[in-house]
Design a protein around this motif. Structure first.
Motif, PDB file in Angstrom:
ATOM      1  N   VAL A  66       0.864  -1.176   0.000  1.00  0.00           N
ATOM      2  CA  VAL A  66       0.000   0.000   0.000  1.00  0.00           C
ATOM      3  C   VAL A  66       0.905   1.232   0.000  1.00  0.00           C
ATOM      4  O   VAL A  66       2.084   1.150   0.365  1.00  0.00           O
ATOM      5  CB  VAL A  66      -0.946   0.049   1.225  1.00  0.00           C
ATOM      6  CG1 VAL A  66      -1.895  -1.144   1.230  1.00  0.00           C
ATOM      7  CG2 VAL A  66      -0.183   0.141   2.536  1.00  0.00           C
ATOM      8  N   GLY A  77      -1.021  -4.253   2.782  1.00  0.00           N
ATOM      9  CA  GLY A  77      -2.416  -4.495   3.091  1.00  0.00           C
ATOM     10  C   GLY A  77      -2.673  -5.988   3.166  1.00  0.00           C
ATOM     11  O   GLY A  77      -2.152  -6.760   2.369  1.00  0.00           O
ATOM     12  N   TYR A 158      -4.602   1.264  -1.569  1.00  0.00           N
ATOM     13  CA  TYR A 158      -4.262  -0.094  -1.961  1.00  0.00           C
ATOM     14  C   TYR A 158      -3.824  -0.104  -3.421  1.00  0.00           C
ATOM     15  O   TYR A 158      -4.094   0.825  -4.176  1.00  0.00           O
ATOM     16  CB  TYR A 158      -5.475  -1.019  -1.787  1.00  0.00           C
ATOM     17  CG  TYR A 158      -5.749  -1.394  -0.345  1.00  0.00           C
ATOM     18  CD1 TYR A 158      -5.333  -2.615   0.155  1.00  0.00           C
ATOM     19  CD2 TYR A 158      -6.435  -0.535   0.506  1.00  0.00           C
ATOM     20  CE1 TYR A 158      -5.577  -2.979   1.472  1.00  0.00           C
ATOM     21  CE2 TYR A 158      -6.689  -0.885   1.819  1.00  0.00           C
ATOM     22  CZ  TYR A 158      -6.268  -2.095   2.297  1.00  0.00           C
ATOM     23  OH  TYR A 158      -6.513  -2.453   3.599  1.00  0.00           O
TER      24      TYR A 158
END
Length: 165
Positions: A66, A77, A158
């Motif tokens: 991320v 993530g 993300y």
């Protein structure tokens, strides 16, 4: 049960398990299998583990990089994580998550974020923190786990693979 990195011949099983695990999830957009495929194709599937028993895949967990305020700060993530529906509530997901977090720490990651149920992810040490923000997510469902200080602050994004449809 064994936990190991995914192999090329696990891809179809991972797709099937992920699809069935999220089929009845109210919060799901039903794109989780495509997200994993997109991360894999982009080379952004940093850690992809499967839980197996007698060479049968029972569950899967993914970790991908991320950014925080557009910068790589060594954070990742967690997700998606999925377990075959007939094998859920037996600790498979927990083992996958713990193994993956351990691998992240061993590779020098600074921390990990997750968007999910606080009742589940707090057992791993995840906590809400208003210094890290994820757009369009209720604050109580976006959590972080710090491996190494200092904790950065900013907008978390993300990988583009999460926009797969």
């Amino acid at each position: 049960m064994d936990i190991r990195p995914e192999k090329p011949n696990d891809v179809e099983a991972i797709r099937g398990i992920t699809k069935s695990a999220f089929a009845s999830a109210a919060h799901s957009s039903q794109t989780e299998p495509q997200i994993i495929d997109a991360l894999r194709q982009a080379g952004a599937l940093t850690i992809s583990l499967v839980a197996t028993e007698e060479d049968e895949v029972l569950g899967h967990v993914a970790f991908s990089p991320v950014t925080i305020d557009g910068e790589d700060k060594g954070w990742y993530g967690l997700g998606p994580v999925s377990v075959r529906p007939d094998q859920q509530r037996q600790g498979i997901g927990e083992r996958l998550v713990r193994d993956g977090l351990s691998r992240l720490q061993n590779m020098g990651a600074m921390g990990c974020v997750v968007l999910g149920d606080p009742g589940y992810y707090q057992r791993f040490g995840f906590r809400t923190d208003d210094r890290l923000v994820f757009a369009d997510a209720p604050t109580e469902y976006f959590m972080r786990l710090v491996f190494t200080e200092p904790l950065p602050s900013g907008q978390v994004r993300y990988h583009d693979g999460f926009n797969a449809s």
